[in-house]
Write an enzyme that holds these catalytic residues in place. Structure first.
Site, PDB file in Angstrom:
ATOM      1  N   ASP A  20      45.137  49.117  31.882  1.00 12.07           N
ATOM      2  CA  ASP A  20      45.121  48.362  33.122  1.00 12.07           C
ATOM      3  C   ASP A  20      44.034  49.011  33.982  1.00 12.07           C
ATOM      4  OD1 ASP A  20      45.910  46.733  35.308  1.00 12.07           O
ATOM      5  OD2 ASP A  20      47.253  48.322  36.018  1.00 12.07           O
ATOM      6  N   ASP A  22      43.535  48.393  38.034  1.00 13.56           N
ATOM      7  CA  ASP A  22      43.950  48.696  39.410  1.00 13.56           C
ATOM      8  C   ASP A  22      45.074  49.729  39.425  1.00 13.56           C
ATOM      9  OD1 ASP A  22      42.155  46.846  40.556  1.00 13.56           O
ATOM     10  OD2 ASP A  22      43.548  45.208  40.163  1.00 13.56           O
ATOM     11  N   SER A 109      43.068  43.458  32.572  1.00 10.57           N
ATOM     12  CA  SER A 109      43.453  43.515  33.985  1.00 10.57           C
ATOM     13  C   SER A 109      43.767  42.141  34.546  1.00 10.57           C
ATOM     14  CB  SER A 109      42.305  44.142  34.795  1.00 10.57           C
ATOM     15  OG  SER A 109      42.570  44.084  36.174  1.00 10.57           O
ATOM     16  N   GLY A 110      44.745  42.130  35.445  1.00  8.09           N
ATOM     17  CA  GLY A 110      45.014  40.923  36.217  1.00  8.09           C
ATOM     18  C   GLY A 110      44.107  40.830  37.423  1.00  8.09           C
TER      19      GLY A 110
END
Length: 232
Positions: A20, A22, A109-110
């Site tokens: 991920d 963030d 990542s979102g």
């Protein structure tokens, strides 16, 4: 409490490691920093907290936050130029050690691809190994939405990306490292390391709630030495 030897075995057997971004590879939450640039930080930060905890479906939370932020192309570019994300101490060394062993490293990542690609360049991760959401803009640069077809735009999307990676590259074991509900959704098919969101000096990987899901087993650790991925 998982031992260093157990962690070493996990990393040693991995064909690929996915991160991920963030609050994991970087200290910030990219969407919150973008909200700050656009003057709506407080409202968006609370929505981000709820989304990370899984209280709201990810796509709904992303849609609502972006509708509030309405970021222009110029504001996104200004964020990267004037307030670039800060790499979490230790992440560069960890990624480098994995790459030295020819372990494939991916960023899933979102967050937004423009920001994530900036992080990838700092870690020597090719753009082809980046999976993130794409913002859309009108010709005049105003916000026009986001690409809802990207798997990372919805809950369970990281698991879909990892499934595709396994099929494409024939990986047998993939480790996913992150701090939110969408990262835990990647297990299975990945082995997930959750809440591993802080790296701190002298090669230590530190987290308050460090969880490793391997099949039906869940390990909890507090301090992870980066030497766990030193295979020499």
């Amino acid at each position: 409490m998982v031992s260093h030897s157990e962690l070493r075995k996990l990393f040693y057997s991995a064909d690929a490691v996915c991160f991920d971004v963030d609050s994991t590879d970087i200290r910030e939450e990219g969407i919150d920093e973008l909200a700050k640039i656009c003057g709506v930080e407080d409202a968006v930060s609370e929505m981000t907290r709820q989304a990370m905890g899984g209280a709201v479906p990810f796509k709904s939370a992303l849609t609502e936050r972006l509708a509030l932020i309405q970021p222009s192309r110029e504001q996104v570019q200004r964020l990267i130029a004037e307030h670039p994300p800060h790499l979490t101490p230790g992440i560069r060394e960890l990624v480098s050690r994995l790459q030295e062993r020819n372990v494939q490293v991916f960023l899933i990542s979102g967050g937004f691809r423009s920001i994530v690609e900036h992080v990838a360049s700092k870690l020597n991760i090719p753009g082809t190994n980046v999976f993130a959401n794409r913002l859309k803009f009108y010709f005049n640069g105003e916000y026009a939405g986001f690409d809802e077809t990207q798997p990372t735009a919805e809950s369970g999307g990281k698991g879909k990306v990892i499934k595709l990676l396994k099929e494409k590259f024939h990986f047998k074991k993939i480790i996913m490292i992150g701090d939110g509900a969408t990262d835990m959704e990647a297990c299975p098919p990945a082995v997930c390391i959750k809440d591993a969101n802080i790296f701190a000096g002298s090669g230590y990987f530190i987290s308050k709630h460090f969880k490793i899901n391997a099949g039906n087993k869940c390990y909890i650790a507090g301090v992870i030495n980066i030497k766990c991925v030193n295979f020499t």
